[in-house]
Write a protein that holds these residues in place. Sequence first.
Motif, PDB file in Angstrom:
ATOM      1  N   ASP A   1       4.275 -14.709  -5.549  1.00  0.00           N
ATOM      2  CA  ASP A   1       4.021 -14.513  -4.124  1.00  0.00           C
ATOM      3  C   ASP A   1       2.814 -15.373  -3.767  1.00  0.00           C
ATOM      4  O   ASP A   1       1.747 -15.242  -4.384  1.00  0.00           O
ATOM      5  CB  ASP A   1       3.728 -13.034  -3.859  1.00  0.00           C
ATOM      6  CG  ASP A   1       3.426 -12.751  -2.388  1.00  0.00           C
ATOM      7  OD1 ASP A   1       3.201 -13.707  -1.620  1.00  0.00           O
ATOM      8  OD2 ASP A   1       3.389 -11.570  -2.017  1.00  0.00           O
TER       9      ASP A   1
ATOM     10  N   ALA B   1       0.618 -15.164  -1.631  1.00  0.00           N
ATOM     11  CA  ALA B   1      -0.582 -14.385  -1.313  1.00  0.00           C
ATOM     12  C   ALA B   1      -1.363 -13.988  -2.549  1.00  0.00           C
ATOM     13  O   ALA B   1      -2.542 -13.625  -2.458  1.00  0.00           O
ATOM     14  CB  ALA B   1      -0.191 -13.136  -0.528  1.00  0.00           C
ATOM     15  N   LEU B   2      -0.717 -14.056  -3.735  1.00  0.00           N
ATOM     16  CA  LEU B   2      -1.372 -13.646  -4.977  1.00  0.00           C
ATOM     17  C   LEU B   2      -1.876 -14.824  -5.802  1.00  0.00           C
ATOM     18  O   LEU B   2      -2.419 -14.625  -6.895  1.00  0.00           O
ATOM     19  CB  LEU B   2      -0.394 -12.817  -5.817  1.00  0.00           C
ATOM     20  CG  LEU B   2       0.124 -11.522  -5.187  1.00  0.00           C
ATOM     21  CD1 LEU B   2       1.145 -10.863  -6.102  1.00  0.00           C
ATOM     22  CD2 LEU B   2      -1.023 -10.572  -4.894  1.00  0.00           C
TER      23      LEU B   2
END
Length: 327
Positions: free
Chosen positions: A232, A234-235
């Motif tokens: 992801d 965002a990670l």
Amino acid sequence: MSRIVRAAAIQISPVLDDDGLGTARKVCKAIYEAAEKSVKLAVFPETFVPYYPYFSFIQPAFRFGAEHLKLYERAVTIPGPVTDMVAEAARETDMVVVLGVNERDYGTLYNTQIIFDSTGEILLKRRKITPTYHERMVWGQGDGSGLTVVESAAGRIGALACWEHYNPLARYALMTQHEEIHCAQFPGSLVGQIFADQMEVTIRHHALESGCFVVNATGWLTEEQIKKIAYDPALEGPLRGGCFTAIVSPEGKLLATPLTEGEGMVIADLDFTLITKRKRMMDSVGHYARPELLSLLHNRQPAIPVHYTDEPELDSRIRPVVSRGEP
């Protein structure tokens, strides 16, 4: 007497998509490359084989079961194929090698540091005494038997992993054994620049306090590896930065330009006369110590879950366990 040892702190990325032996082969390749540069001591990153469990930092525990089981399958047994490979490379290059691995001991994984002598012999297998934060869901705890300095072809070597360096008594236990070279290992590619900044302060301070050389190695993740681990976007941020592969003198001086990104080696000649030069002014376990005021109790007994009474020579230091109601 003057003595000089050439050391290499190796920043390197693991092989994520194989049976676990790919990373070990990469370690051996790096050992032979270091030998071409006349290196006699090589230090690799924390739990580098097969790889550091980055998944545990960015995923909640209930989601990383599959990745944890995969790490079990690829973890290192000691002795085993991985230690045999590295021992052979150490022996053929006449090099002392310090390697971090995920060790599997039946049902438990450990953050383990292995010191191979230049003969290929394993001088020390020690386990991180307290896994940090997210790591507690991945590894078991080590014990005081691993807080040991060993005599190697490169000198008296001690080792700690990552935030064990924030345990001042663990560091002092190694100081009391007069380590000449301290081998530090961190995962790298974690937390960001603040982690690299903290790492620099930590290893330079230990060099000054212990009066020894510090050889510190961190791992490195490529962009492709970051994307694969994060799954992801965002990670991805927490898996960048945090690299500071470096070599420090007993006076706290960086002996070569640190490596903060990419793969490579930091190489420096360790002149042992600098140890005496530093300790002449401040010896933390000698003339600067006050043992009648402050001292350390170090339990070096291995943590063994069972002791058999039919053993012919039971260690006299082992006391029987009694219940609360017994005297």
